[in-house]
Scaffold this active site. Structure first.
Site, mmCIF file in Angstrom:
data_model
loop_
_atom_site.group_PDB
_atom_site.id
_atom_site.type_symbol
_atom_site.label_atom_id
_atom_site.label_comp_id
_atom_site.label_asym_id
_atom_site.label_seq_id
_atom_site.Cartn_x
_atom_site.Cartn_y
_atom_site.Cartn_z
ATOM 1 N N CYS A 2 0.852 -1.176 0.000
ATOM 2 C CA CYS A 2 0.000 0.000 0.000
ATOM 3 C C CYS A 2 0.897 1.238 0.000
ATOM 4 C CB CYS A 2 -0.930 0.099 1.206
ATOM 5 S SG CYS A 2 -2.089 -1.253 1.313
ATOM 6 N N ARG A 27 3.680 -0.135 -4.994
ATOM 7 C CA ARG A 27 3.484 -0.678 -3.649
ATOM 8 C C ARG A 27 2.167 -1.449 -3.510
ATOM 9 N NH1 ARG A 27 6.857 1.738 0.024
ATOM 10 N NH2 ARG A 27 5.478 1.086 1.707
ATOM 11 N N TRP A 73 -2.850 -2.706 -1.671
ATOM 12 C CA TRP A 73 -2.570 -4.126 -1.886
ATOM 13 C C TRP A 73 -3.353 -4.822 -0.794
ATOM 14 C CZ3 TRP A 73 -0.338 -8.306 0.727
ATOM 15 C CH2 TRP A 73 0.040 -9.392 -0.069
ATOM 16 N N ASN A 99 -1.250 2.306 5.787
ATOM 17 C CA ASN A 99 -0.415 1.229 5.251
ATOM 18 C C ASN A 99 0.032 0.391 6.432
ATOM 19 O OD1 ASN A 99 1.537 -0.321 3.902
ATOM 20 N ND2 ASN A 99 3.104 1.246 4.155
ATOM 21 N N GLY A 100 -0.183 -0.925 6.363
ATOM 22 C CA GLY A 100 0.228 -1.801 7.473
ATOM 23 C C GLY A 100 -0.918 -2.699 7.877
ATOM 24 N N GLU A 467 16.469 -18.230 -7.734
ATOM 25 C CA GLU A 467 16.094 -16.848 -8.050
ATOM 26 C C GLU A 467 15.534 -16.762 -9.475
ATOM 27 O OE1 GLU A 467 15.265 -14.120 -7.166
ATOM 28 O OE2 GLU A 467 15.704 -12.720 -8.784
ATOM 29 N N LYS A 471 11.947 -15.133 -10.747
ATOM 30 C CA LYS A 471 11.759 -14.121 -11.810
ATOM 31 C C LYS A 471 10.729 -14.587 -12.825
ATOM 32 C CE LYS A 471 12.912 -11.286 -10.427
ATOM 33 N NZ LYS A 471 13.565 -11.229 -9.159
ATOM 34 N N GLU A 474 7.132 -14.700 -11.255
ATOM 35 C CA GLU A 474 6.574 -13.371 -10.983
ATOM 36 C C GLU A 474 6.004 -12.686 -12.212
ATOM 37 O OE1 GLU A 474 8.584 -10.595 -7.736
ATOM 38 O OE2 GLU A 474 10.059 -11.469 -9.073
ATOM 39 N N HIS A 490 17.112 -37.392 -7.915
ATOM 40 C CA HIS A 490 16.436 -37.849 -6.700
ATOM 41 C C HIS A 490 14.937 -37.559 -6.730
ATOM 42 C CE1 HIS A 490 20.268 -38.866 -4.953
ATOM 43 N NE2 HIS A 490 20.724 -37.654 -5.237
ATOM 44 N N LYS A 584 5.464 -4.540 -4.479
ATOM 45 C CA LYS A 584 6.917 -4.372 -4.392
ATOM 46 C C LYS A 584 7.417 -4.517 -2.969
ATOM 47 C CE LYS A 584 10.945 -3.103 -6.107
ATOM 48 N NZ LYS A 584 11.650 -4.199 -6.799
HETATM 49 C C1 AGP Z 1 11.606 -9.761 -5.969
HETATM 50 O O1 AGP Z 1 11.563 -9.916 -7.349
HETATM 51 C C2 AGP Z 1 10.357 -10.028 -5.306
HETATM 52 N N1 AGP Z 1 9.384 -9.071 -5.713
HETATM 53 C C3 AGP Z 1 10.337 -10.290 -3.809
HETATM 54 O O2 AGP Z 1 10.687 -11.625 -3.645
HETATM 55 C C4 AGP Z 1 11.261 -9.429 -2.926
HETATM 56 O O3 AGP Z 1 12.588 -9.724 -3.190
HETATM 57 C C5 AGP Z 1 10.947 -9.688 -1.441
HETATM 58 O O4 AGP Z 1 9.624 -9.340 -1.171
HETATM 59 C C6 AGP Z 1 11.881 -8.939 -0.512
HETATM 60 O O5 AGP Z 1 11.770 -7.559 -0.669
HETATM 61 P P1 AGP Z 1 12.883 -6.573 -0.105
HETATM 62 O O6 AGP Z 1 14.133 -6.840 -0.873
HETATM 63 O O7 AGP Z 1 12.322 -5.212 -0.348
HETATM 64 O O8 AGP Z 1 13.043 -6.888 1.350
#
Ligand code: AGP
Length: 589
Positions: A2, A27, A73, A99-100, A467, A471, A474, A490, A584
């Protein structure tokens, strides 16, 4: 998650807060809303979806010097117009954006319901304006009613509140970010600086338990002690253009291509400070490295970096799992917290848990002045500039470069490390060009209809396989999974068929022969192999060349996967900057 913003000053508030929301949309973008105060009346507009191209003119809002706004969000309550912020008190006099998460909202709601208050939404936030009204009905001034209300809240919050009968805008925070922008005869409140960066670079970072009353002047107090707090105004050295897409179709592509410069900025640190921090790592009795999501994968990679470069054992834990390790902590332990936003609730809680045991905390963070940087003992900034796309790209490689540098510093070989990273940057610059992008785009065209993808790596590149999966998930919504090459036999090999592309991340190190034979194992079961490697190999159906970068192979290997994820996303008609269900900055547990 948010984004909240507020404005009080001589310009047209609706224009400013709408522009601000567009900058904060990363956000959260389920729904949005604004409240503008005109002639002792609150004009409230709420909509589902992204704010997109809406202008204040289209909304037919009267000119006003005073307004708040929110991009959501969803956490508590579905994505509906009623649940969108701002939320109002029952008498419609008070509007609040938040926000929170208010953890005790059900108990507060029950109390207010008994007092006759009617609720219009399913959100936790609505208890805030209602409680402010409750206290005002009892004779409190607006300022006191806000203080008394937030003292009742449990959980993390940043709020901005306005009242149709008062000329004061009030902001307060505990655990979620809130920044005050200070212009000439005007003030801005926002979750993040880009919301007002084009108007002022002078900012005051509010700390936990602080409340700001904004009139023609501002006053900041600690809402627990009610003591006045003197805060320093800081000048932000950011270019507003950095937070814009410019001629790029998406932030994701812009940010991937910015890595040519951002990695160099990340390692442009005070080397004496890096040596001092390396000594802290070497002297600590136990080092934990924590992060979430992509930052977590960076941490996982760092365990390999410290092991192979500095013979140093570093324990990795996802931030959300870290409290399970509390028993091992002493005041001689060091925690390294890695984050883009510096606001991720799980990581903040891990830091708080560690600090309770006397652990010293080093944060590696991108966002200047963020909560993590304010509670850590030491900070290293990643200096990537604003990263707006939900999927992290340039900050990931910046963090990897810093941790590589620290590992070399721990081994007493900082010069060797910085030389390697600089060479890697030069090589990345040579590799990424138009024909490289075209090649990856045409590969994306070939595999866009596949439902699943697997990524394998070994050693340094095992966490990078994980990772890579994040990507691809997402932004392309393809079911992607990363595996350690040696683990395939395995179990996961059973998943391979001729419709399953498999990316093999290869480094020119002791893992090379083994990962290539893992690639062969997949190929012989009809899988299609995409090799990300410094050299071509008969095992590959497609070869994405990367520089031969030694211990920097995680940095160079993730970049073509970022590009592949980007092209898969756009070819499938997805907006990679705003993937569904994600935000984000994840400031809830
Ligand atoms: C990254 O592509 C993701 N959107 C997500 O996993 C992110 O890395 C994670 O939420 C941690 O965020 P931060 O780095 O702001 O702590």
């Amino acid at each position: 998650m948010c984004g909240i913003t507020g404005y009080k000053g001589k310009r047209n508030a609706s224009e400013i807060v709408i522009k601000g929301l567009k900058k904060l949309e990363y956000r959260g973008y389920d729904s949005w809303g604004i409240a503008i105060k005109t002639d002792n009346h609150l004009n409230v507009i709420k909509r589902i979806g992204k704010i997109g191209d809406v202008s204040s003119k289209e909304l037919k809002l009267k000119k006003s010097s005073f307004g708040i706004a929110h991009t959501r969000w969803a956490t508590t309550g579905k994505v509906t117009q009623e649940n969108a912020h701002p939320h109002l008190s029952m008498d419609n006099k008070i509007a609040v954006v938040h926000n929170g998460i208010i953890e005790n909202y059900q108990e507060l709601k029950k109390f207010l319901t008994k007092q006759g208050f009617k609720f219009r939404s399913e959100t936790d936030t609505e208890v805030i304006p209602q409680f402010i009204q409750y206290f005002m009905d009892k004779g409190n001034s607006f300022n006191d009613a806000v203080i008394n209300t937030i003292k009742k809240l449990e959980g993390r919050f940043a709020i901005v509140a306005i009242n149709k009968d008062y000329d004061t805008m009030i902001g307060a925070r505990r655990g979620s970010p809130l920044v005050l922008g200070v212009g000439k005869d005007e003030f801005f409140l926002a979750s993040d600086i880009p919301a007002f960066l084009e108007y002022t670079k002078d900012v005051i970072f509010l700390d936990d338990n602080e409340i700001v009353f904004i009139n023609s002047k501002t006053e900041i107090r600690n809402f627990q002690t009610n003591k006045k707090v003197e805060k320093k105004t800081e000048k932000i050295d950011w270019d507003a253009k950095e937070a814009e897409k410019g001629s790029f179709p998406h932030f994701m592509l812009k940010e991937i291509l910015e890595q040519k410069e951002s990695i160099a900025r990340a390692v442009n640190q005070d080397l004496d400070e890096i040596k001092r921090i390396a000594k802290l790592i070497n002297d600590a009795f136990g080092v934990f490295i924590v992060g979430c999501g992509t930052a977590g994968k960076v941490c996982h990679t760092a365990t390999y970096l410290f092991s192979r470069i500095a013979d140093k054992h570093v324990n990795f834990s996802f931030s959300s799992e870290f409290p399970n390790y509390q028993h091992f902590l002493t005041d001689k332990t060091l925690m390294i917290a890695v984050s883009q936003s510096g606001e991720t609730a799980d990581t903040l809680e891990a830091i708080e848990a560690a600090k309770k045991k006397g652990v010293k905390v080093l944060s590696i963070v991108n966002v200047y002045g963020s909560s993590m940087t304010r509670i850590s003992d030491y900070n290293i900034y990643v200096k990537s500039g604003p990263e707006k796309c939900v999927a992290s790209t340039k900050v990931t490689t910046g963090q990897l470069a810093i941790l590589t540098m620290l590992a070399y510093a721990c081994a007493g070989k900082l010069e060797e490390g910085t030389k390697l990273i600089k060479q890697t940057i030069t090589d990345i610059n040579k590799t990424i060009n138009d024909s490289y992008l075209k090649k990856i785009k045409s590969l994306a065209e070939k595999i866009r209809d596949n439902e699943s993808m697997y990524i394998i790596g070994r050693g340094l590149n095992y966490p990078i396989a994980l990772e890579s999966a994040i990507k691809l998930q997402e932004v392309s919504y393809i079911h992607a999974e990363g595996f350690a090459g040696g683990e395939l036999k395995h179990g996961p090999l059973a998943l391979i068929d001729n419709k399953t592309p498999c990316i093999a991340l290869v480094a020119n190190d002791e893992t090379k022969a083994d990962i290539l034979s893992n690639a062969e194992e997949v190929k012989s079961r009809a899988g299609l192999i995409i090799g990300v490697a410094p050299e071509n190999n008969p095992a590959f159906d497609y070869w994405l060349e990367v520089p031969d970068s030694g211990n920097c192979s995680p940095i160079v290997n993730i970049i073509p996967v970022q590009l592949l994820a980007y092209y898969l996303s756009t070819l499938k008609g997805i907006d990679p900057d705003y993937p569904k269900n994600l935000a984000k900055c994840v400031s809830v547990k």
